[in-house]
Write an enzyme that holds these catalytic residues in place. Structure first.
Site, PDB file in Angstrom:
ATOM      1  N   ASP A  47       1.116  -1.787   0.018  1.00  0.00           N
ATOM      2  CA  ASP A  47      -0.456   0.043   0.260  1.00  0.00           C
ATOM      3  C   ASP A  47       1.302   1.096  -0.039  1.00  0.00           C
ATOM      4  O   ASP A  47       2.176   1.532   0.475  1.00  0.00           O
ATOM      5  CB  ASP A  47      -0.863  -0.055   1.049  1.00  0.00           C
ATOM      6  CG  ASP A  47      -1.858   1.252   1.279  1.00  0.00           C
ATOM      7  OD1 ASP A  47      -1.998   1.776   0.242  1.00  0.00           O
ATOM      8  OD2 ASP A  47      -1.671   1.842   2.272  1.00  0.00           O
ATOM      9  N   ASP A  49      -0.560   5.047   0.438  1.00  0.00           N
ATOM     10  CA  ASP A  49      -0.896   6.115   1.795  1.00  0.00           C
ATOM     11  C   ASP A  49      -0.068   5.650   3.262  1.00  0.00           C
ATOM     12  O   ASP A  49      -1.111   4.353   3.311  1.00  0.00           O
ATOM     13  CB  ASP A  49      -2.357   7.058   1.625  1.00  0.00           C
ATOM     14  CG  ASP A  49      -1.322   7.438   0.327  1.00  0.00           C
ATOM     15  OD1 ASP A  49      -0.689   7.619  -0.124  1.00  0.00           O
ATOM     16  OD2 ASP A  49      -2.881   7.112  -0.580  1.00  0.00           O
TER      17      ASP A  49
END
EC number: 3.1.3.3
Length: 253
Positions: A47, A49
């Site tokens: 991922d 963010d």
């Protein structure tokens, strides 16, 4: 003899039997087994963010465009209801309405800050011949900037694409991207497994959408180095707060 396929995701999904297995005993996934999957993985998906970078891209874009508080409030309301990821993204972007120029200026004036240890971890994975992917609900232009800093090919980036009119004004986002949908990260991983025939794929992230991508990922590692999501910390079988923990695992082999 029937063969058992086990996905090491979180406490409520400790095992999944293959279609060829009629019956097998339920057992808890051990941390040792999860570490072995990580050390022998064909591909690792991160991922972006609050995982690879310290910020949440959409919040930074909202602040830059002068609607940070309103978007933060919208995010809080969305998290408390049953709104889909796409609906929440549509609403927040409709409020921000970022122009092409604003997005580029955000990247140049306030570039994303890499999380400590991620550069070294990605470099070590590359040295071992592991494919590294960035799978994000954030925006392609920002995530590609991050990928370049980590020597990750832009072809290995899966994120949402903003659309602009010829004059640079905001025109929406590409709703056909899998990352625009709830459950999209799992769809990306399933696609990667099918396309490249990966046998072991690991997903690393801070949020529930990352945890939900396992399966089809074979192992999920929760990350709390920037922000701790209570649900993920409680349910993840393997939870870390610094990427040095994963570097040490790779050095042990």
């Amino acid at each position: 003899m029937a063969q058992e396929t086990v996905h090491y995701c979180h406490s409520e999904k400790d095992y999944i039997l293959s279609p060829h297995s009629k019956k097998a005993p339920k057992r808890m996934a051990s941390l040792m087994e999860m570490k072995e999957i990580f050390r022998s993985a064909d591909a690792v998906c991160f991922d972006v963010d609050s995982t690879v970078i310290r910020e949440e891209g959409i919040d930074e874009l909202a602040k830059f465009c002068g609607v940070g508080d309103a978007v933060a409030e919208m995010t809080r309301r969305a998290m408390g209801g049953t709104v889909t990821f796409k609906a929440a993204l549509t609403a927040r972007l409709g409020l921000i309405r970022p122009s092409y120029e604003q997005v580029q200026k955000l990247i140049s004036d306030n570039p994303p800050q890499l999380t400590p240890g991620i550069r070294e971890l990605v470099s070590r994975l590359h040295q071992r011949g592991v494919q590294v992917f960035l799978v994000s609900g954030g925006f392609q232009s920002i995530v590609e900037h991050v990928a370049l800093q980590l020597n990750i090919p832009t072809a290995n980036v899966f994120a949402n694409r903003l659309k602009f009119y010829f004059n640079g004004e905001y025109a929406g986002f590409d709703e056909t991207q899998p990352t625009a949908e709830s459950g999209g990260k799992g769809k990306v991983i399933a696609h990667l497994k099918e396309q490249f025939h990966f046998k072991k794929v690991v997903m690393i992230g801070d949020g529930a959408t990352d945890m939900e991508a396992c399966p089809p990922a074979d192992c999920f590692i929760g990350f709390g180095g920037n922000v701790i999501r209570k649900q993920v910390k409680e349910k993840a079988k393997w939870y870390i707060t610094h990427f040095d923990e994963l570097l040490k695992e790779l050095e042990e082999r």
